[in-house]
Design a protein around this motif. Structure first.
Motif, mmCIF file in Angstrom:
data_model
loop_
_atom_site.group_PDB
_atom_site.id
_atom_site.type_symbol
_atom_site.label_atom_id
_atom_site.label_comp_id
_atom_site.label_asym_id
_atom_site.label_seq_id
_atom_site.Cartn_x
_atom_site.Cartn_y
_atom_site.Cartn_z
ATOM 1 N N GLU A 1 0.846 -1.196 0.000
ATOM 2 C CA GLU A 1 0.000 0.000 0.000
ATOM 3 C C GLU A 1 0.878 1.241 0.000
ATOM 4 O OE1 GLU A 1 -3.442 -0.024 2.792
ATOM 5 O OE2 GLU A 1 -2.555 -1.885 3.527
ATOM 6 N N THR A 2 0.337 2.320 -0.505
ATOM 7 C CA THR A 2 1.039 3.597 -0.479
ATOM 8 C C THR A 2 1.342 3.988 0.967
ATOM 9 O OG1 THR A 2 -0.084 4.335 -2.484
ATOM 10 C CG2 THR A 2 0.915 6.035 -1.096
ATOM 11 N N GLY A 3 2.592 4.349 1.221
ATOM 12 C CA GLY A 3 2.987 4.773 2.554
ATOM 13 C C GLY A 3 3.608 3.676 3.393
ATOM 14 N N LYS A 4 3.543 2.423 2.913
ATOM 15 C CA LYS A 4 4.160 1.318 3.644
ATOM 16 C C LYS A 4 5.514 0.969 3.032
ATOM 17 C CE LYS A 4 0.134 -1.013 5.642
ATOM 18 N NZ LYS A 4 -0.542 -2.336 5.830
ATOM 19 N N LYS B 1 13.346 -5.419 -0.959
ATOM 20 C CA LYS B 1 13.411 -4.931 0.416
ATOM 21 C C LYS B 1 13.558 -3.422 0.411
ATOM 22 C CE LYS B 1 13.942 -4.704 4.856
ATOM 23 N NZ LYS B 1 12.752 -4.804 5.733
ATOM 24 N N ALA B 2 12.569 -2.744 1.006
ATOM 25 C CA ALA B 2 12.578 -1.272 1.043
ATOM 26 C C ALA B 2 12.754 -0.691 -0.350
ATOM 27 C CB ALA B 2 13.652 -0.764 1.995
ATOM 28 N N GLY B 3 12.110 -1.328 -1.334
ATOM 29 C CA GLY B 3 12.128 -0.823 -2.700
ATOM 30 C C GLY B 3 13.339 -1.230 -3.520
ATOM 31 N N GLN B 4 14.265 -1.976 -2.928
ATOM 32 C CA GLN B 4 15.479 -2.384 -3.629
ATOM 33 C C GLN B 4 15.510 -3.902 -3.803
ATOM 34 O OE1 GLN B 4 17.729 -0.055 -4.809
ATOM 35 N NE2 GLN B 4 16.249 1.445 -4.029
ATOM 36 N N SER B 5 15.913 -4.366 -4.976
ATOM 37 C CA SER B 5 16.043 -5.790 -5.226
ATOM 38 C C SER B 5 17.267 -6.331 -4.485
ATOM 39 C CB SER B 5 16.188 -6.056 -6.731
ATOM 40 O OG SER B 5 16.353 -7.443 -6.982
#
Length: 256
Positions: free
Chosen positions: A213-216, A245-249
């Motif tokens: 979700e947006t914001g998570k 993880k946290a937007g990084q592969s």
């Protein structure tokens, strides 16, 4: 806290004797507690007084009774609050104990993988047919509209998330191939929530983790098949192709 041992090792603390007592023990053997009653009451009281979250290992129903008594006494003294004490495993929880979890706000973290690894052993030696079919009673929690989490408890079992999901959904014992307590099987969606969104709630992290979700935090995986659509019997064969993880592969399967 750790209030007892394991059912498969016959060291969990039960209210009724083991189906087959371990070697060297009498027929009325029920396992044993890790602490005296007054010690447990003191531990839980101190946690409630300081607003500490408790995660308590309880496999046998006698150990679960002990936790319930301690939480009830501490709540009577310190009042209700969103403390989310966790009952880890809660393998042999009885229906009235699951109801007590709900009334006291105790969050159950079940261990459905036992149905796969030790389902036959529980029914044939540890607990017997009736109690054995009700290990990790997720069905009783769902009947009451409760949420719960699931886990693999490594190194007791391998850290295989797809096996966790498979066991929660199918409850098939690896030896006999029989379903252990069909009334406790969960849908794939419920099984996924128990590993993600509801697990985040267990740790007070539901606002930042557990769903996309947006914001998570952008934590998620790419899977080889859709666990909501694939044949449930094949869920354990699903592979993780990539981990974000946290937007990084941070992991990518070589053949992907």
């Amino acid at each position: 806290l750790n209030l007892d041992g394991s059912p498969q090792g016959k060291t969990a603390w039960l209210s009724k004797p083991y189906y087959k007592a371990p070697s060297g023990q009498k027929e009325d053997y029920v396992g044993y507690p890790a602490f005296k009653e007054e010690q447990v009451l003191g531990f839980v009281d101190k946690a409630f007084a300081n607003h500490w979250q408790l995660l308590t290992h309880v496999n046998g129903d006698a150990a679960i009774d002990q936790l319930i008594r301690a939480v009830r006494a501490a709540e009577d003294k310190h009042g209700k609050a969103d403390r989310r004490p966790v009952a880890i495993h809660a393998q042999t929880a009885r229906p009235e104990q699951v109801e007590a979890f709900q009334n006291l706000g105790i969050f159950p973290s079940f261990f459905p993988m036992h149905t796969y690894y030790w389902g036959d052993w529980h029914r044939n030696s540890v607990l017997g047919p009736e109690r054995g079919r009700n290990i990790s009673p997720t069905g009783w929690a769902l009947q009451r509209g409760m949420i719960f989490s699931s886990h693999h408890d490594a190194p007791v079992a391998f850290p295989d998330s797809m096996r966790v999901l498979s066991a929660t959904v199918t409850r098939v014992a690896r030896g006999s191939g029989e379903v252990v307590g069909p009334e406790h099987r969960a849908t794939p969606l419920t099984g996924l929530k128990a590993m993600t969104l509801w697990a985040a709630y267990q740790h007070f992290e539901e606002r930042s983790k557990g769903s996309i979700e947006t914001g998570k935090t952008a934590d998620f995986v790419v899977l080889s098949d859709n666990p909501l659509k694939i044949d449930p019997a094949k869920i354990a064969d699903i592979r993780v192709l990539e981990t974000i993880k946290a937007g990084q592969s941070v992991y990518r399967r070589s053949a992907y």
